[in-house]
Design an enzyme around this catalytic site. Sequence first.
Site, PDB file in Angstrom:
ATOM      1  CG  ASP A  22    -104.781 -30.310  47.225  1.00  0.00           C
ATOM      2  OD1 ASP A  22    -104.902 -30.291  48.474  1.00  0.00           O
ATOM      3  OD2 ASP A  22    -103.688 -30.213  46.635  1.00  0.00           O
ATOM      4  N   PRO A  43    -108.188 -42.545  54.083  1.00  0.00           N
ATOM      5  CG  PRO A  43    -106.973 -44.388  53.357  1.00  0.00           C
ATOM      6  CD  PRO A  43    -107.886 -43.311  52.859  1.00  0.00           C
ATOM      7  CB  THR A  44    -104.241 -39.282  54.349  1.00  0.00           C
ATOM      8  OG1 THR A  44    -104.414 -39.369  52.925  1.00  0.00           O
ATOM      9  CG2 THR A  44    -103.374 -40.443  54.838  1.00  0.00           C
ATOM     10  N   PRO A 223    -111.559   6.202  28.187  1.00  0.00           N
ATOM     11  CG  PRO A 223    -109.286   5.740  27.976  1.00  0.00           C
ATOM     12  CD  PRO A 223    -110.449   5.544  28.899  1.00  0.00           C
ATOM     13  CG  ASP A 246    -120.162  13.705  27.111  1.00  0.00           C
ATOM     14  OD1 ASP A 246    -121.248  14.287  27.120  1.00  0.00           O
ATOM     15  OD2 ASP A 246    -119.341  13.747  28.044  1.00  0.00           O
ATOM     16  CE  LYS A 268    -120.917  20.300  27.008  1.00  0.00           C
ATOM     17  NZ  LYS A 268    -122.039  19.434  27.363  1.00  0.00           N
ATOM     18  N   GLY A 299    -117.205  10.526  28.543  1.00  0.00           N
ATOM     19  CA  GLY A 299    -115.892  10.015  28.177  1.00  0.00           C
ATOM     20  C   GLY A 299    -114.892  10.270  29.292  1.00  0.00           C
ATOM     21  CG  ASP A 301    -113.342  10.503  36.614  1.00  0.00           C
ATOM     22  OD1 ASP A 301    -113.566   9.451  37.212  1.00  0.00           O
ATOM     23  OD2 ASP A 301    -113.553  11.634  37.111  1.00  0.00           O
ATOM     24  CB  ALA A 330    -108.432  11.111  28.159  1.00  0.00           C
ATOM     25  CG  MET A 381    -111.302  19.214  25.576  1.00  0.00           C
ATOM     26  SD  MET A 381    -112.633  19.778  26.668  1.00  0.00           S
ATOM     27  CE  MET A 381    -111.807  19.792  28.270  1.00  0.00           C
ATOM     28  N   GLY A 410    -106.971   7.791  21.579  1.00  0.00           N
ATOM     29  CA  GLY A 410    -106.254   6.948  22.529  1.00  0.00           C
ATOM     30  C   GLY A 410    -107.048   5.752  23.007  1.00  0.00           C
TER      31      GLY A 410
END
Length: 470
Positions: A22, A43-44, A223, A246, A268, A299, A301, A330, A381, A410
């Site tokens: 292997d 041999p093998t 998050p 952000d 913000k 932050g 998505d 989040a 929020m 989180g």
Amino acid sequence: MEYLPLFVDLRSRKVVLVGGGDVAARKAELLLKVDAALMVISPTLSPVLQRLYEQKKFIWVKEEYHFSHIEKAYLVIAATDQPALNEKVFHDAESQQILVNVVDEKPLCSFIVPSIIDRDPVVIAISSGGTAPVLARLLREKLEAMLPNSLGHMAKIAGRWREKVKSSITSMRERKRFWEKSFNGRFASLVEKGQLLEAEQQLEKQLSERDNSGELILVGAGPGDAGLLTLKGLQVVQNADVVLYDNLVSEEVLDLVRRDADKICVGKRAHHHSVSQEETNALIVKLAKQGKKVVRLKGGDPFIFGRGGEELQVAAEAQIPFQVVPGITAAIGATAYAGIPLTHREHAQSVTFITGHCKNNGNDLDWPALASGHQTLAIYMGTVKAEYISKQLIEFGRSPNTPVAVIGCGTRNNQQVLSGQLHELETLAQQAPSPALLVIGEVVALHQQLAWFGHHGVENRWRSAVLELA
């Protein structure tokens, strides 16, 4: 430096591999990638080597090793489980001044095989000089995560265009700037998306028009935990010219941004001075029009309550190329780290993501639908309106005793999970650190059993204090 790093051309050169197991198979696969004229002495053969032999990938000498087998070889590798045989191969090769490697036996090696990152024709080799091969492998894995798979395609196209660019741009400094812009800009983005024809058209445009247009890339930062930034997100932020971020983006994620990139906070936050969305939109257009690769780092998505769609609309209207790198939102990240499954066959057959901040004069939420049981509500929020949210849900039929959790910070090291019942939501929200996510539903009851991250005994601290005073 104990070993001189070299990249050797083995095409059609005789390479002898002694061994048929292997380990030898892994070496054979590597040697065949570079079109070596491979001869295997054993041999093998292992099943993998047997399959390669049947495909006529190498010459098989089905016998025990003999000194004569390595005559006129360019290099030799010994990969048997017989120490005496491996040592004999080493001394035979040394006597003929043939480069030789005995696998996992550093004293019996005149060359060593490094850990390899293959982005053909770009190849990166990492070596610890044979002292710590596991460390070299770990370093390779880290670099693998940073280097896009499209790197090879980009290098091949650049190779075809090299002379054309050289004849068109006579200044070496200007040519360097041209390629730096290409490898960090629109050309690289098109190659990464597999749009190779369009990528070459972009090079033509840059060459003929000295195109200085930039681009916008929305990147979800996740998050908080830097480990939750996606692989593609990491690659993008390390190639940015400027990053607009952000307040929700953690310092750990910001530390991953390319060090010489400009970082501008456009966050913000309620009750604090902040940059308006209109100002952010204008800044995106301004910077992209300057020819910069603008990364909008958000932050969670960018398309889940991140106003990413609005920013892309602005870019589209300004004819700025753009792309999106999704992030872990989040509700998914924070609840997973809190040990709260958003769905569960016995407790919740659906989950709804809600924002506590709606557009001015917008329609109110469908409270009768949200108040129905056997569903989970994840509210972004929502701390400011926690009292209103709980009253509305109770008024429209949700039990006041419905389990709730407020997850503050989180996925971060200072994560806190305050759990209680729906009628207590306002007080829990007031106690939680920011940023905070509200989770409402029967699944919250599983938190005590499934909590695994940052469990420092802060859960239920408000309710415990109340019980002690009662």
